[in-house]
Design an enzyme around this catalytic site. Structure first.
Site, mmCIF file in Angstrom:
data_model
loop_
_atom_site.group_PDB
_atom_site.id
_atom_site.type_symbol
_atom_site.label_atom_id
_atom_site.label_comp_id
_atom_site.label_asym_id
_atom_site.label_seq_id
_atom_site.Cartn_x
_atom_site.Cartn_y
_atom_site.Cartn_z
ATOM 1 N N LYS A 1 0.861 -1.183 0.000
ATOM 2 C CA LYS A 1 0.000 0.000 0.000
ATOM 3 C C LYS A 1 0.898 1.235 0.000
ATOM 4 O O LYS A 1 1.711 1.427 0.903
ATOM 5 C CB LYS A 1 -0.889 -0.011 1.252
ATOM 6 C CG LYS A 1 -1.619 1.315 1.521
ATOM 7 C CD LYS A 1 -2.515 1.264 2.758
ATOM 8 C CE LYS A 1 -3.095 2.648 3.081
ATOM 9 N NZ LYS A 1 -3.953 2.654 4.278
ATOM 10 N N ASP B 1 -2.610 10.246 3.491
ATOM 11 C CA ASP B 1 -3.995 9.813 3.672
ATOM 12 C C ASP B 1 -4.712 10.825 4.566
ATOM 13 O O ASP B 1 -4.640 10.748 5.792
ATOM 14 C CB ASP B 1 -4.019 8.409 4.303
ATOM 15 C CG ASP B 1 -5.442 7.931 4.616
ATOM 16 O OD1 ASP B 1 -6.397 8.559 4.116
ATOM 17 O OD2 ASP B 1 -5.574 6.927 5.350
ATOM 18 N N LYS C 1 -9.925 12.923 8.233
ATOM 19 C CA LYS C 1 -9.406 12.545 9.553
ATOM 20 C C LYS C 1 -9.343 13.771 10.450
ATOM 21 O O LYS C 1 -9.203 14.886 9.941
ATOM 22 C CB LYS C 1 -7.984 11.980 9.405
ATOM 23 C CG LYS C 1 -7.915 10.597 8.807
ATOM 24 C CD LYS C 1 -6.479 10.112 8.769
ATOM 25 C CE LYS C 1 -6.380 8.728 8.152
ATOM 26 N NZ LYS C 1 -7.058 7.681 8.918
ATOM 27 N N ASP D 1 1.801 6.535 5.344
ATOM 28 C CA ASP D 1 0.843 5.554 4.841
ATOM 29 C C ASP D 1 1.325 4.863 3.559
ATOM 30 O O ASP D 1 0.600 4.089 2.957
ATOM 31 C CB ASP D 1 -0.514 6.239 4.622
ATOM 32 C CG ASP D 1 -1.689 5.306 4.879
ATOM 33 O OD1 ASP D 1 -1.491 4.269 5.545
ATOM 34 O OD2 ASP D 1 -2.798 5.617 4.406
ATOM 35 N N ASP E 1 -12.099 6.923 3.961
ATOM 36 C CA ASP E 1 -10.855 6.745 4.717
ATOM 37 C C ASP E 1 -10.399 5.284 4.731
ATOM 38 O O ASP E 1 -9.285 4.985 5.132
ATOM 39 C CB ASP E 1 -11.044 7.272 6.150
ATOM 40 C CG ASP E 1 -9.725 7.511 6.865
ATOM 41 O OD1 ASP E 1 -8.682 7.490 6.174
ATOM 42 O OD2 ASP E 1 -9.746 7.728 8.097
ATOM 43 N N GLU F 1 -9.312 3.572 2.425
ATOM 44 C CA GLU F 1 -8.858 3.643 1.031
ATOM 45 C C GLU F 1 -7.788 2.609 0.700
ATOM 46 O O GLU F 1 -7.648 2.215 -0.451
ATOM 47 C CB GLU F 1 -8.340 5.064 0.732
ATOM 48 C CG GLU F 1 -6.891 5.355 1.127
ATOM 49 C CD GLU F 1 -6.608 5.208 2.615
ATOM 50 O OE1 GLU F 1 -7.544 5.340 3.419
ATOM 51 O OE2 GLU F 1 -5.451 4.934 2.978
ATOM 52 N N ARG G 1 -7.545 -0.512 1.350
ATOM 53 C CA ARG G 1 -8.066 -1.787 0.848
ATOM 54 C C ARG G 1 -8.562 -1.638 -0.588
ATOM 55 O O ARG G 1 -8.559 -2.606 -1.352
ATOM 56 C CB ARG G 1 -9.146 -2.323 1.799
ATOM 57 C CG ARG G 1 -10.352 -1.480 1.938
ATOM 58 C CD ARG G 1 -11.165 -1.800 3.184
ATOM 59 N NE ARG G 1 -10.595 -1.219 4.412
ATOM 60 C CZ ARG G 1 -11.129 -1.345 5.613
ATOM 61 N NH1 ARG G 1 -12.216 -2.053 5.789
ATOM 62 N NH2 ARG G 1 -10.563 -0.786 6.668
HETATM 63 N N1 BES Z 1 -3.995 4.624 6.928
HETATM 64 C C1 BES Z 1 -5.093 4.356 7.768
HETATM 65 C C2 BES Z 1 -4.750 3.405 8.906
HETATM 66 C C3 BES Z 1 -3.761 3.905 9.928
HETATM 67 C C4 BES Z 1 -4.224 4.455 11.103
HETATM 68 C C5 BES Z 1 -2.409 3.790 9.726
HETATM 69 C C6 BES Z 1 -3.321 4.889 12.046
HETATM 70 C C7 BES Z 1 -1.506 4.226 10.676
HETATM 71 C C8 BES Z 1 -1.962 4.786 11.847
HETATM 72 C C9 BES Z 1 -6.245 3.755 6.975
HETATM 73 O O1 BES Z 1 -6.348 4.182 5.676
HETATM 74 C C10 BES Z 1 -7.502 4.172 7.657
HETATM 75 O O2 BES Z 1 -7.774 5.332 7.664
HETATM 76 N N2 BES Z 1 -8.235 3.221 8.193
HETATM 77 C C11 BES Z 1 -9.446 3.501 8.895
HETATM 78 C C12 BES Z 1 -10.468 2.460 8.491
HETATM 79 C C13 BES Z 1 -11.844 2.777 8.950
HETATM 80 C C14 BES Z 1 -12.382 3.973 8.216
HETATM 81 C C15 BES Z 1 -12.712 1.573 8.710
HETATM 82 C C16 BES Z 1 -9.160 3.448 10.388
HETATM 83 O O3 BES Z 1 -8.387 2.583 10.808
HETATM 84 O O4 BES Z 1 -9.677 4.283 11.102
HETATM 85 ZN ZN ZN Z 2 -4.589 4.810 4.785
HETATM 86 MG MG MG Z 3 -7.505 5.947 5.505
#
Ligand code: BES
Ligand code: ZN
Ligand code: MG
Length: 494
Positions: A256, A261, A268, A279, A338, A340, A342
């Site tokens: 990824k 992000d 966020k 990310d 968010d 994204e 996946r």
């Molecule tokens: N890049 C983030 C995950 C992440 C969070 C990486 C903290 C490093 C530190 C990912 O894209 C994300 O935002 N995931 C969301 C998913 C949710 C919307 C289902 C998350 O984990 O909040």
């Molecule tokens: Zn992300």
């Molecule tokens: Mg995200």
């Protein structure tokens, strides 16, 4: 290139600014003998008296005047019970030792009495020190002085340690490449910059090819393209191929690569949003492992595929509720912009299988915040559709202190990602297990015939605290683990 280390049977005692003596619990006479060339009798007795505890991790540092009248630092490190150590614990110990060194820019000499138990202890001590002393000074007008200027290591097994260190050094270069890429801000580490770095692997004989936006449109890769729509930076799917024997199994690594992000329209919170420059770690680790394997000319067939883009907001950005048709033709409801990573991996995994038919596919992604809740910073989350692959990955990681913990990838979670209007949606129905629902989503894009593992590195790639082998900041987690995995795989499947 990282700082070099030299190995010899006897160190040049007059050049050292720091003398490290690593001793097991019954090794006090070893300490005494090693101190003698450096300091007078009284100082030796004082140090010996102060070192009453040589259990693992007990480290004492002394600033003394040497017999030559120079100030030197002596570090005595307890290594615990003789015979109880292995590579991971020796490296970890040297990370602690590095923290105890107060001198700057020092020429460091290392003595160790561990060789009867760990023949390669000298190489591991040197590499641990170097891993721990890495820092990122590029944007400081007044950079902090480096801790280590050179390392000399005493060992009786000269050739074996030299040979091992040459490999470790190359692996370290891979780790440092990842740490540099992750630490760079998102205005520098753009998709174009990542493409340039991937292209630079050509010098090691890696074949690099890239799909740009138009190519991806033609291939129907609307899942990854949807993520990048809100950004002014380009989206790329970059492939790197390094094959030494076409007849053998292929292992593909998929990463990824979100250079930033923001969350997209599901923005966020500003607190810690800046951390999302990291990310792209999955993609960086894929580049890192390919650079190590190819520069070492390891006998292996390794493919790297990285989906590189940026999740931003604009009038063109995708909306929550949008439906995209992925390259696999499965339709996805984008419930949360968010989630994204996946979406990027859905097309990247599908494409990797279609184009390369690898025997094994391993993806790395900073995929979910939930993995931090489940496992903290020490263990990355492991999901796999094959038990033997999961075990091998766990073993490879534990050998170098990059630990994995397997979490469920079970049909009972499949209902969570059912969508009312499309085949699936990109977030779970809010019943917890966020890292598993993300993995279940990825599984939709991996044929059952492929052995596949997903490693969620969202909480291991970066730490706000000092770790065993890295300071606060980027860790480079994954390169050392995957290097072990690849080397063992081709040794066991010749
Ligand atoms: N890049 C983030 C995950 C992440 C969070 C990486 C903290 C490093 C530190 C990912 O894209 C994300 O935002 N995931 C969301 C998913 C949710 C919307 C289902 C998350 O984990 O909040
Ligand atoms: Zn992300
Ligand atoms: Mg995200």
């Amino acid at each position: 290139m990282s700082t070099a280390a030299v190995f010899s049977e006897a160190l040049r005692t007059d050049t050292l600014g720091v003398v490290i003596i690593v001793a097991t619990e019954d090794g006090i006479s070893f300490v005494e003998k090693r101190l003698q060339p450096f300091v007078g009798k009284d100082t030796v007795s004082n140090i010996i008296e102060a070192c009453d505890d040589l259990s693992y991790g007990k480290i004492k540092s002394f600033n003394v005047v040497s017999v030559n009248g120079k100030f030197i630092e002596i570090v005595i490190a307890g290594a615990g019970k003789r015979g109880s150590l292995n590579r991971a614990s020796v490296e970890k110990l040297s990370g602690h030792i590095c923290d105890s060194i107060k001198s700057k820019n020092a020429c460091i000499g290392i003595y160790n009495d561990l060789e009867t138990g760990v023949e390669l202890a000298a190489a591991y001590l040197a590499s641990g020190l170097l891993l721990k002393s890495w820092n990122f000074n590029k944007y400081k007008s007044k950079p902090e002085p480096e801790k280590i200027s050179a390392i000399e290591c005493q060992t009786c097994y000269l050739e074996r340690n030299e040979e091992e260190f040459a490999t470790l050094e190359s692996v370290m270069d891979g780790v440092f490449l990842v740490r540099d890429m992750v630490t760079e801000p998102a205005n520098v580490m753009t998709p174009d910059q990542i493409l340039d770095i991937a292209m630079s692997l050509k010098k090691f004989g890696v074949k690099v090819s890239v799909l740009d936006q138009r190519d991806m449109e033609k291939a129907g890769m609307n899942a990854i393209l949807g993520v990048g729509r809100g950004s002014d930076n380009p989206t790329y799917l970059i492939s790197m191929e390094y094959c030494t024997d076409k007849a053998k199994d292929k292992i593909a690594f998929v990463g990824k690569g979100l250079t930033f992000d923001s969350g997209g329209l599901c923005l966020k919170p500003s607190n810690k949003m800046g951390e999302m420059k990291g990310d792209m770690t999955g993609a960086a680790v894929v580049i890192g492992i390919l650079s190590v394997i190819a520069s070492q000319k390891t006998k292996a067939n390794v493919i790297g595929v990285i989906g590189v883009t940026e999740n931003m907001i604009s009038g063109k950005a995708q909306r929550p509720g949008d439906v995209v048709i992925s390259a696999s033709k499965k339709t996805i409801e984008v419930d949360n912009t968010d989630a994204e990573g996946r979406l990027v991996l859905a097309d990247a995994l599908w494409y990797t299988h279609e184009r390369y038919s690898p025997k094994i596919m391993i993806d790395l992604a900073t995929l979910t915040g939930a993995i931090h809740v489940a496992l903290g910073h020490e263990f990355a989350g492991l999901f796999a559709n094959a038990d033997d692959l999961a075990e091998e990955l766990k073993k490879s990681g534990h050998l170098v202190g990059e630990k994995l913990w397997r979490l469920p990838l079970h049909p009972s979670f499949a209902d969570d990602i059912k969508s009312d209007i499309a085949d699936i949606k990109n977030v779970g129905s809010g019943r917890g297990a966020g890292s598993t629902t993300a993995a279940m989503f990825l599984k939709e894009f991996v044929p059952d015939s492929v052995k596949w593992a997903h490693i969620d590195i969202a909480a291991t790639e970066w730490d706000s605290k000092n770790r065993a082998l890295s300071k606060k900041g980027a860790t480079g987690f994954g390169v050392r683990l995957l290097h072990n995995f690849v080397v063992h795989y081709y040794a066991n499947n010749p």
